[in-house]
Design an enzyme around this catalytic site. Structure first.
Site, short mmCIF file in Angstrom:
data_model
loop_
_atom_site.label_atom_id
_atom_site.label_comp_id
_atom_site.label_asym_id
_atom_site.label_seq_id
_atom_site.Cartn_x
_atom_site.Cartn_y
_atom_site.Cartn_z
N HIS A 305 43.97 12.88 -19.89
CA HIS A 305 45.29 12.97 -20.49
C HIS A 305 45.83 14.37 -20.30
O HIS A 305 45.06 15.33 -20.36
CB HIS A 305 45.22 12.66 -22.00
N ASP A 362 44.81 3.77 -23.48
CA ASP A 362 44.81 2.57 -22.64
C ASP A 362 43.42 2.04 -22.32
O ASP A 362 43.30 0.95 -21.77
CB ASP A 362 45.55 2.85 -21.33
N1 ACO Z 1 39.33 9.96 -13.08
C1 ACO Z 1 38.79 10.91 -12.26
N2 ACO Z 1 39.23 12.20 -12.23
C2 ACO Z 1 40.24 12.53 -13.04
C3 ACO Z 1 40.85 11.60 -13.91
C4 ACO Z 1 40.34 10.28 -13.91
N3 ACO Z 1 40.88 9.36 -14.71
N4 ACO Z 1 41.84 12.20 -14.60
C5 ACO Z 1 41.87 13.48 -14.16
N5 ACO Z 1 40.89 13.68 -13.24
C6 ACO Z 1 40.56 14.95 -12.59
C7 ACO Z 1 41.64 15.37 -11.59
O1 ACO Z 1 41.36 14.85 -10.31
C8 ACO Z 1 41.54 16.87 -11.65
O2 ACO Z 1 40.38 17.26 -10.94
P1 ACO Z 1 40.34 18.70 -10.18
O3 ACO Z 1 40.49 19.73 -11.25
O4 ACO Z 1 39.00 18.72 -9.51
O5 ACO Z 1 41.48 18.70 -9.20
C9 ACO Z 1 41.24 17.15 -13.12
O6 ACO Z 1 40.59 15.97 -13.60
C10 ACO Z 1 42.50 17.42 -13.95
O7 ACO Z 1 43.34 16.30 -13.86
P2 ACO Z 1 44.90 16.33 -13.52
O8 ACO Z 1 45.21 15.27 -12.53
O9 ACO Z 1 45.33 17.73 -13.22
O10 ACO Z 1 45.47 15.91 -14.92
P3 ACO Z 1 46.97 15.56 -15.25
O11 ACO Z 1 47.22 16.15 -16.57
O12 ACO Z 1 47.88 15.94 -14.13
O13 ACO Z 1 46.96 13.96 -15.29
C11 ACO Z 1 46.51 11.78 -16.08
C12 ACO Z 1 46.72 13.25 -16.45
C13 ACO Z 1 47.69 11.29 -15.21
C14 ACO Z 1 46.49 10.95 -17.35
C15 ACO Z 1 45.16 11.65 -15.30
O14 ACO Z 1 44.10 12.04 -16.16
C16 ACO Z 1 44.94 10.24 -14.80
O15 ACO Z 1 45.41 9.91 -13.70
N6 ACO Z 1 44.23 9.37 -15.57
C17 ACO Z 1 44.05 7.98 -15.18
C18 ACO Z 1 45.30 7.17 -15.46
C19 ACO Z 1 45.53 6.95 -16.94
O16 ACO Z 1 44.61 6.55 -17.68
N7 ACO Z 1 46.78 7.16 -17.37
C20 ACO Z 1 47.17 6.91 -18.78
C21 ACO Z 1 47.51 8.22 -19.45
S1 ACO Z 1 47.84 7.98 -21.15
C22 ACO Z 1 49.35 7.29 -21.16
O17 ACO Z 1 50.23 7.54 -20.40
C23 ACO Z 1 49.58 6.37 -22.23
#
Ligand code: ACO
Length: 428
Positions: A305, A362
């Protein structure tokens, strides 16, 4: 604590005001930065940008705190209902009995769509995703209220109630359309969530039996999704509202933003991921390995998140509700066992621990919705029904602000410098 930040640029020092929130959140106010220095700030993905000051919802992502108008989500989940929390979010205080009755009456009297709107449903192909129908139909609903074109200030209560009530009616109608079944009209004597179940699952000749535990679980899902400060869809609503577009246009844009799998679409994506793992015979470990590999194109959906770097408090509540619903309905869902194993493995894995990735709202909501027999493509629609009060409250903050400006970010241009037009005959 300093109330000024110092910025040094090109040998000059500038003082920037520091703004504090109720919970002592600090922000450096850069509103005058460009005018005084010629510089702008650059923050792709807005991870460090406060786009507004808001009185609606407070989140402390480090501590895992979520409050609507100051009231902890755990307390609301335990004691309130979706409709009472919707009132709280929109109007800023818990309603008295009289206020709640008036609000409920307004919801009931506005729950039917204009009869002509039925014809719009007929023109969508049966393969349409209900989120596409939802967004289009919310915008179409505005066509039936010409007062909106003159600004909706005088009729805010009526339009707000209509949107909350009708988004549920539209959602149910679009589901019925997608499965080729006749539309079921809402009943005046049913409560909000029971009425939704009725419109989804009753038939003209046979009323669906509404189990209290099913209605309560669905109401809880709506309540937990009702607001979440400046997320992607709410920021979209505020952005559109800032141009003085009407409430329906603004919220319909919010539905589109919510649809994506990185936002509200994650609840559908989680169940699809769990099904894929189940079908492949994997116990989850292969998927975890793939989710850590950036070249695999996989992510652990329902994890991570932007704001929570700790447990999402909604995920904890939903997980407990999920256990209770499955027991009450005597359902043994293998996907729940996979989800539990994935969560346990991820919470011990250094990749997820170092990046502070925890289950979000979720991760378990899809499993409850499956247990309630909600079809998977309706999951994000349910999120939209729940989020409507939050969008409306944010719309109201924008519409009520006499000093409000249109939202218009800037950019750093990195394209070609001044370039000449080449006639087509001379192009290579
Ligand atoms: N699985 C694997 N790796 C992940 C995940 C995941 N679910 N989420 C983040 N990471 C990793 C990223 O690749 C990144 O790695 P790095 O530092 O090596 O490059 C690091 O963790 C930081 O993540 P960001 O992508 O920078 O986080 P951001 O804040 O941009 O994105 C998000 C947040 C979109 C929720 C992301 O965690 C994600 O895609 N999760 C899966 C989709 C999801 O569950 N979305 C629902 C969110 S809650 C909602 O909207 C109700």
């Amino acid at each position: 604590m300093s109330n000024q930040a110092k910025l040094e640029l090109d040998g000059k020092t500038y003082n920037l005001p520091v703004v504090s929130g109720t919970e002592d959140e600090k922000a450096v106010d850069v509103s005058a930065l460009r005018a005084t220095t010629g510089y702008i700030t650059l923050d792709e993905g807005y991870g460090n940008t406060g786009a507004c000051q808001s009185k609606i919802t407070f989140i402390d992502g480090e501590k895992g705190i979520l409050r609507y108008r100051g009231i902890p989500i755990e307390e609301l989940a335990d004691k309130s209902s979706f409709i009472e929390s919707a009132y709280l979010i929109i109007y800023g205080h818990l309603p008295t009995s009289a206020e709640l009755n008036t609000f409920s009456d307004l919801l009931t009297s506005n729950q039917n769509l204009h009869e002509d709107m039925k014809y719009h449903f007929e023109s969508f192909p049966s393969s349409s995703h209900p989120m596409a129908i939802l967004s289009a139909m919310i915008n179409a609903a505005s066509c039936y209220y010409p007062d909106l074109m003159q600004g909706d200030r005088g009729h805010f209560d009526e339009h707000a109630a209509r949107l909350i009530s009708q988004v549920r009616t539209i959602a149910a109608f679009s589901y019925r359309k997608s499965v080729g079944k006749p539309i079921i009209y809402p009943k005046n004597n049913y409560k909000f969530t029971a009425n939704f179940l009725h419109m989804l699952f009753s038939d003209p000749y046979d009323d669906y039996e509404i189990k209290p535990e099913v209605a309560r679980a669905l109401d809880l899902i709506f309540l937990l999704h009702a607001d979440h400060e400046q997320n992607c869809s709410t920021s979209t609503v505020r952005m559109v509202a800032s141009s003085q577009a009407n409430m329906y246009a603004s919220c319909s844009a919010g539905v589109c933003a919510l649809w994506g799998p990185l936002h509200g679409g994650a609840n559908q994506a989680v169940v699809e991921m769990l099904k894929e793992i189940h079908a492949s015979g994997d116990d989850g470990s292969k998927f975890i390995t793939a989710a850590k590999d950036k070249t695999s194109g996989k992510k652990l959906m329902g994890f991570g998140h932007r704001v929570y770097k700790n447990h999402d408090p909604r995920a904890k509540i939903i997980k407990k509700a999920c256990d209770e619903v499955l027991v009450a309905l005597k359902i043994d869902d293998p996907l729940l066992n996979i989800a539990i194993k994935l969560e346990e493995a991820a919470l011990k894995d250094s990749y997820f621990v170092e990046r502070k990735l925890y289950p979000n709202v979720d991760f378990y909501s899809g499993i409850i919705m499956r247990a309630l027999s909600i079809p998977v493509e309706m999951f994000t629609v349910l999120f939209a029904i729940g989020r409507m009060p939050g969008w409306i409250a944010n719309y109201k903050e924008i519409a009520d602000d006499p000093k409000g400006r249109i939202c218009r970010p800037r950019q750093v241009y990195v394209g070609q410098p001044l370039n000449a037009y080449v006639p087509i005959s001379k192009r290579k």
